[in-house]
Design a protein around this motif. Sequence first.
Motif, PDB file in Angstrom:
ATOM      1  N   LEU A 161      21.081  74.870  45.455  1.00 54.03           N
ATOM      2  CA  LEU A 161      21.290  75.264  44.001  1.00 54.03           C
ATOM      3  C   LEU A 161      20.293  76.412  43.525  1.00 54.03           C
ATOM      4  CD1 LEU A 161      22.484  71.893  42.321  1.00 54.03           C
ATOM      5  CD2 LEU A 161      24.055  73.850  43.073  1.00 54.03           C
ATOM      6  N   ALA A 162      19.257  76.728  44.299  1.00 57.84           N
ATOM      7  CA  ALA A 162      18.253  77.685  43.792  1.00 57.84           C
ATOM      8  C   ALA A 162      18.852  79.035  44.051  1.00 57.84           C
ATOM      9  CB  ALA A 162      17.255  77.601  44.640  1.00 57.84           C
ATOM     10  N   GLY A 163      19.846  79.225  44.680  1.00 60.20           N
ATOM     11  CA  GLY A 163      20.635  80.402  44.936  1.00 60.20           C
ATOM     12  C   GLY A 163      21.345  80.720  46.212  1.00 60.20           C
ATOM     13  N   PRO A 164      22.078  81.844  46.207  1.00 55.81           N
ATOM     14  CA  PRO A 164      22.917  82.107  47.364  1.00 55.81           C
ATOM     15  C   PRO A 164      21.901  82.846  48.503  1.00 55.81           C
ATOM     16  CG  PRO A 164      23.369  83.910  45.606  1.00 55.81           C
ATOM     17  CD  PRO A 164      22.549  82.552  44.928  1.00 55.81           C
ATOM     18  N   PHE A 165      22.404  82.729  49.492  1.00 57.31           N
ATOM     19  CA  PHE A 165      21.502  83.346  50.780  1.00 57.31           C
ATOM     20  C   PHE A 165      22.425  83.536  51.992  1.00 57.31           C
ATOM     21  CE2 PHE A 165      20.466  79.029  51.174  1.00 57.31           C
ATOM     22  CZ  PHE A 165      20.561  78.804  52.473  1.00 57.31           C
ATOM     23  N   VAL A 166      21.758  84.366  52.844  1.00 55.81           N
ATOM     24  CA  VAL A 166      22.405  84.695  54.174  1.00 55.81           C
ATOM     25  C   VAL A 166      21.535  84.861  55.081  1.00 55.81           C
ATOM     26  CG1 VAL A 166      24.250  85.920  55.373  1.00 55.81           C
ATOM     27  CG2 VAL A 166      24.145  85.913  52.739  1.00 55.81           C
ATOM     28  N   LEU A 167      21.570  84.227  56.164  1.00 57.26           N
ATOM     29  CA  LEU A 167      20.954  84.390  57.559  1.00 57.26           C
ATOM     30  C   LEU A 167      22.033  85.161  58.694  1.00 57.26           C
ATOM     31  CD1 LEU A 167      19.326  80.975  57.530  1.00 57.26           C
ATOM     32  CD2 LEU A 167      17.940  83.143  57.616  1.00 57.26           C
ATOM     33  N   ALA A 168      21.013  86.129  59.384  1.00 60.49           N
ATOM     34  CA  ALA A 168      21.865  86.625  60.463  1.00 60.49           C
ATOM     35  C   ALA A 168      21.215  86.592  61.719  1.00 60.49           C
ATOM     36  CB  ALA A 168      22.145  88.111  60.067  1.00 60.49           C
ATOM     37  N   ALA A 169      21.794  86.154  62.847  1.00 59.19           N
ATOM     38  CA  ALA A 169      21.184  86.160  64.067  1.00 59.19           C
ATOM     39  C   ALA A 169      21.370  87.254  64.851  1.00 59.19           C
ATOM     40  CB  ALA A 169      21.545  84.840  64.790  1.00 59.19           C
ATOM     41  N   LEU A 170      20.568  88.036  65.419  1.00 58.51           N
ATOM     42  CA  LEU A 170      20.822  89.264  65.850  1.00 58.51           C
ATOM     43  C   LEU A 170      20.640  89.145  67.283  1.00 58.51           C
ATOM     44  CD1 LEU A 170      18.818  91.660  63.360  1.00 58.51           C
ATOM     45  CD2 LEU A 170      21.238  91.167  63.496  1.00 58.51           C
ATOM     46  N   LEU A 176      17.175  87.700  60.524  1.00 58.68           N
ATOM     47  CA  LEU A 176      17.006  88.346  59.149  1.00 58.68           C
ATOM     48  C   LEU A 176      17.631  87.354  58.043  1.00 58.68           C
ATOM     49  CD1 LEU A 176      17.954  92.191  59.612  1.00 58.68           C
ATOM     50  CD2 LEU A 176      15.458  91.094  59.853  1.00 58.68           C
ATOM     51  N   GLY A 177      17.170  87.629  56.939  1.00 58.14           N
ATOM     52  CA  GLY A 177      17.698  86.841  55.776  1.00 58.14           C
ATOM     53  C   GLY A 177      18.117  87.724  54.796  1.00 58.14           C
ATOM     54  N   HIS A 178      18.914  87.491  53.794  1.00 61.78           N
ATOM     55  CA  HIS A 178      19.361  88.270  52.717  1.00 61.78           C
ATOM     56  C   HIS A 178      19.379  87.673  51.460  1.00 61.78           C
ATOM     57  CE1 HIS A 178      21.971  90.751  50.187  1.00 61.78           C
ATOM     58  NE2 HIS A 178      21.345  91.955  50.703  1.00 61.78           N
ATOM     59  N   LEU A 179      18.779  87.932  50.253  1.00 66.25           N
ATOM     60  CA  LEU A 179      18.947  87.263  49.127  1.00 66.25           C
ATOM     61  C   LEU A 179      19.494  88.474  48.058  1.00 66.25           C
ATOM     62  CD1 LEU A 179      15.316  85.923  48.703  1.00 66.25           C
ATOM     63  CD2 LEU A 179      17.440  84.747  49.866  1.00 66.25           C
ATOM     64  N   ASP A 180      20.361  87.998  47.173  1.00 66.47           N
ATOM     65  CA  ASP A 180      20.958  88.885  46.094  1.00 66.47           C
ATOM     66  C   ASP A 180      20.245  88.396  44.752  1.00 66.47           C
ATOM     67  OD1 ASP A 180      22.872  90.787  46.702  1.00 66.47           O
ATOM     68  OD2 ASP A 180      24.411  89.213  47.245  1.00 66.47           O
ATOM     69  N   ASN A 181      20.194  89.476  43.823  1.00 66.46           N
ATOM     70  CA  ASN A 181      19.724  89.256  42.539  1.00 66.46           C
ATOM     71  C   ASN A 181      20.793  90.438  41.527  1.00 66.46           C
ATOM     72  OD1 ASN A 181      18.475  91.905  42.261  1.00 66.46           O
ATOM     73  ND2 ASN A 181      16.839  91.036  43.320  1.00 66.46           N
ATOM     74  N   LEU A 182      20.358  90.473  40.280  1.00 69.79           N
ATOM     75  CA  LEU A 182      21.460  91.305  39.630  1.00 69.79           C
ATOM     76  C   LEU A 182      21.001  92.830  40.034  1.00 69.79           C
ATOM     77  CD1 LEU A 182      21.086  89.470  35.978  1.00 69.79           C
ATOM     78  CD2 LEU A 182      23.186  89.520  37.495  1.00 69.79           C
ATOM     79  N   LEU A 197      14.190  79.715  54.714  1.00 72.65           N
ATOM     80  CA  LEU A 197      15.590  79.767  54.657  1.00 72.65           C
ATOM     81  C   LEU A 197      16.405  78.772  55.505  1.00 72.65           C
ATOM     82  CD1 LEU A 197      16.084  83.769  54.021  1.00 72.65           C
ATOM     83  CD2 LEU A 197      16.356  81.816  52.346  1.00 72.65           C
ATOM     84  N   GLN A 198      15.967  78.953  56.775  1.00 73.32           N
ATOM     85  CA  GLN A 198      16.657  78.118  57.792  1.00 73.32           C
ATOM     86  C   GLN A 198      16.501  76.646  57.428  1.00 73.32           C
ATOM     87  OE1 GLN A 198      18.241  79.169  60.164  1.00 73.32           O
ATOM     88  NE2 GLN A 198      17.463  80.874  61.358  1.00 73.32           N
ATOM     89  N   ALA A 200      16.259  75.694  54.125  1.00 75.03           N
ATOM     90  CA  ALA A 200      17.471  75.431  53.214  1.00 75.03           C
ATOM     91  C   ALA A 200      18.731  75.555  53.649  1.00 75.03           C
ATOM     92  CB  ALA A 200      17.187  76.804  52.297  1.00 75.03           C
ATOM     93  N   TRP A 201      18.936  76.144  54.745  1.00 75.32           N
ATOM     94  CA  TRP A 201      20.502  76.150  55.308  1.00 75.32           C
ATOM     95  C   TRP A 201      20.628  74.618  55.963  1.00 75.32           C
ATOM     96  CZ3 TRP A 201      25.221  77.893  55.628  1.00 75.32           C
ATOM     97  CH2 TRP A 201      25.881  77.725  56.908  1.00 75.32           C
ATOM     98  N   GLU A 202      19.796  74.156  56.754  1.00 73.00           N
ATOM     99  CA  GLU A 202      20.034  72.642  57.232  1.00 73.00           C
ATOM    100  C   GLU A 202      20.188  71.871  56.177  1.00 73.00           C
ATOM    101  OE1 GLU A 202      20.574  72.087  60.240  1.00 73.00           O
ATOM    102  OE2 GLU A 202      19.926  74.108  61.022  1.00 73.00           O
ATOM    103  N   CYS A 203      19.398  71.883  54.918  1.00 71.68           N
ATOM    104  CA  CYS A 203      19.721  71.147  53.784  1.00 71.68           C
ATOM    105  C   CYS A 203      20.986  71.112  53.255  1.00 71.68           C
ATOM    106  CB  CYS A 203      18.840  71.460  52.827  1.00 71.68           C
ATOM    107  SG  CYS A 203      17.196  70.803  53.010  1.00 71.68           S
TER     108      CYS A 203
END
Length: 226
Positions: A161-170, A176-182, A197-198, A200-203
């Motif tokens: 709930l702290a916010g969206p995120f993405v993790l990319a396995a290359l 790499l991770g990615h966070l969005d803001n306004l 981030l990993q 948080a993903w497991e959570c």
Amino acid sequence: MSAVETGTRPLDFRYLALADRELDTGGLFVELLRIATRDNQWFRSWRDAERNARILRTFEPNLVPGLLQTEAYARTVIAAGSRLTEQEIERRVAVRLDRQTILTREMPVQLFAVLDATVLGRLIGTPAIMREQLDHLIAMAELPNADLLVVPTGIGMYAGLAGPFVLAALEGNGWLGHLDNLLRGQIVTLPDEIDSLQEAWECVRSEALPRQHSLDLFKEAAKTWT
């Protein structure tokens, strides 16, 4: 090394730490990357990383993830509260839809997506847009390379709930991770931040319903948008 040279894998701290060791630089390359990361001057765009990823893990507490949005849903999200011209809105919609081809190409990315259940009940645009969007999620959830899960409404506070995120396995198992803001997206490369981030993903993954139960929830939600 060849993957970095050909641009199929971006530089990361693991690669540069090995280069520093082999070339006995005293940690020069790693420090330069830290400076570039702090200054938000990462030379690879997220879109390139997304295109070259083997696996994507994405969590969204507020909206359907961009890779799973329909054209109408994406247009509504992009236009909301913005001063963009119609031309710029349509350009951004086209870019978003083009990004989605990584899910259906010959060698598609493996997508793991977790959504908060509130996303399914939040009116974006019109009920017709929402029904189309839910039907699209159902279709995407049935792809062999897409695992779409939902955190049910009964769950209270949890890490995502702290916010969206993405993790990319290359290639080479770098992440790499990615966070969005306004204002803009932020690419995350620092090892300790990737670890966070990993975790948080497991959570969020542990709070989500199983795949079939999530699909059933998508179908139930779709019926409410008539």
